[in-house]
Design a protein around this motif. Structure first.
Motif, short mmCIF file in Angstrom:
data_model
loop_
_atom_site.label_atom_id
_atom_site.label_comp_id
_atom_site.label_asym_id
_atom_site.label_seq_id
_atom_site.Cartn_x
_atom_site.Cartn_y
_atom_site.Cartn_z
N LEU A 44 57.24 46.90 41.74
CA LEU A 44 56.02 48.24 41.32
C LEU A 44 55.24 47.12 39.72
CD1 LEU A 44 57.56 51.53 40.53
CD2 LEU A 44 56.55 50.72 42.36
N LEU A 45 56.66 45.66 39.24
CA LEU A 45 55.58 45.61 38.30
C LEU A 45 55.13 43.85 38.42
CD1 LEU A 45 57.75 46.94 35.54
CD2 LEU A 45 55.49 47.68 35.63
N SER A 46 55.40 43.60 39.77
CA SER A 46 55.66 42.38 40.06
C SER A 46 54.05 41.57 39.81
CB SER A 46 55.55 42.10 41.49
OG SER A 46 54.74 43.06 42.37
N PRO A 47 52.88 42.82 39.48
CA PRO A 47 51.61 41.69 39.20
C PRO A 47 51.08 41.56 38.05
CG PRO A 47 50.85 44.09 40.81
CD PRO A 47 52.31 43.97 40.02
N PHE A 48 52.27 41.98 37.17
CA PHE A 48 52.80 42.01 35.64
C PHE A 48 53.60 41.37 34.81
CE2 PHE A 48 51.05 46.42 36.52
CZ PHE A 48 49.55 45.93 36.53
N ILE A 49 54.47 40.71 35.96
CA ILE A 49 55.66 39.81 35.27
C ILE A 49 55.50 38.45 35.90
CG2 ILE A 49 56.88 41.89 35.20
CD1 ILE A 49 58.81 41.86 36.68
N THR A 50 55.27 38.19 37.03
CA THR A 50 54.84 37.18 37.69
C THR A 50 53.96 35.90 36.72
OG1 THR A 50 52.87 37.31 38.37
CG2 THR A 50 54.67 37.07 40.16
N PRO A 51 54.78 35.07 36.14
CA PRO A 51 54.95 33.88 35.26
C PRO A 51 53.56 33.08 35.68
CG PRO A 51 56.54 33.19 35.95
CD PRO A 51 57.23 34.95 37.01
N TYR A 52 53.14 32.71 36.71
CA TYR A 52 51.82 32.35 37.35
C TYR A 52 51.46 32.80 38.60
CZ TYR A 52 54.79 28.34 34.76
OH TYR A 52 54.90 27.67 33.82
N ASP A 53 50.47 32.21 38.69
CA ASP A 53 49.52 32.65 40.01
C ASP A 53 50.23 32.46 41.54
OD1 ASP A 53 48.58 33.54 42.02
OD2 ASP A 53 46.59 32.66 41.64
N PRO A 54 51.38 33.21 42.23
CA PRO A 54 52.28 32.53 43.71
C PRO A 54 51.23 31.71 44.16
CG PRO A 54 51.98 35.38 43.37
CD PRO A 54 51.18 34.80 42.23
N MET A 55 49.54 31.82 44.13
CA MET A 55 49.46 30.94 45.23
C MET A 55 48.52 30.18 44.39
SD MET A 55 49.64 32.64 47.99
CE MET A 55 48.91 32.01 48.84
N ALA A 56 48.80 29.51 43.50
CA ALA A 56 48.03 28.78 42.73
C ALA A 56 48.98 27.43 42.99
CB ALA A 56 48.00 28.15 41.38
N GLN A 57 48.19 26.10 43.17
CA GLN A 57 48.53 25.34 43.47
C GLN A 57 48.55 23.91 41.95
OE1 GLN A 57 46.79 23.17 46.69
NE2 GLN A 57 47.84 24.56 48.61
N SER A 58 49.45 23.43 41.93
CA SER A 58 49.48 22.55 40.25
C SER A 58 50.33 21.06 40.91
CB SER A 58 49.79 22.79 39.61
OG SER A 58 51.71 23.19 39.59
#
Length: 167
Positions: A44-58
């Motif tokens: 339920l809280l996954s959009p708020f607790i992810t440290p980085y954007d899951p799809m963002a490439q670095s």
């Protein structure tokens, strides 16, 4: 204190209360319940607790996990070959996995209840056919049924690919 009550307790516990007492006394079942609650909370809280954007490439490609001597705490589980944070992808993926499991369970419950109601409310050939169908499905182990289902879908998709390639 004298009482004319035949029972030892003042109030007889309900079936749900007796179940909860029995469930609560089993430490392994309580551990499973706490794990399920933790998983639901993370989902339920996954959009708020992810440290980085899951799809963002670095540019941090294939960084090892934090427990590796070359790893960093910034990427706890490390990164993949495109530089995406694996922890963020796991947390974000829990929404899809948990949501799909809930939806599939609800659909299976609805279909099973409808077939059961039809089998119980009808007579004759339809009732007999539905009852034998349900007996057949219940006699096959669920893992074997899943393997058969996946094999059937794989065969159907390979046939359709073969037909489209031969045109």
């Amino acid at each position: 204190m004298l009482s004319d009550n035949v029972y030892q307790e003042e109030r007889i516990p309900t079936q749900l209360e007796r179940f909860w007492r029995s469930y609560r006394s089993n430490s392994l079942s309580m551990f499973g319940l706490w794990c399920l609650g933790f998983l639901i909370l993370i989902t339920l809280l996954s959009p708020f607790i992810t440290p980085y954007d899951p799809m963002a490439q670095s540019s941090n490609l294939l960084v090892p996990p934090s427990w590796d001597p070359e790893g960093t705490v910034d990427f706890f589980f490390g990164t993949d070959d495109l530089g995406r944070d694996i922890l963020s992808r796991i947390i974000d993926g829990s929404r899809l996995s948990f949501g799909a499991a809930v939806i599939i369970t609800a659909i299976a419950t609805l279909v099973g209840c409808l077939i059961g109601i039809l089998a119980g409310m009808t007579r004759g050939l339809l009732s007999s056919t539905l009852n034998h169908l349900l007996d057949t499905v219940m006699s096959i182990p669920s893992l074997l049924l899943a393997i058969i289902f996946v094999a059937f879908l794989g065969q159907v998709s390979s046939i359709s690919c073969w037909r489209s390639a031969s045109r």
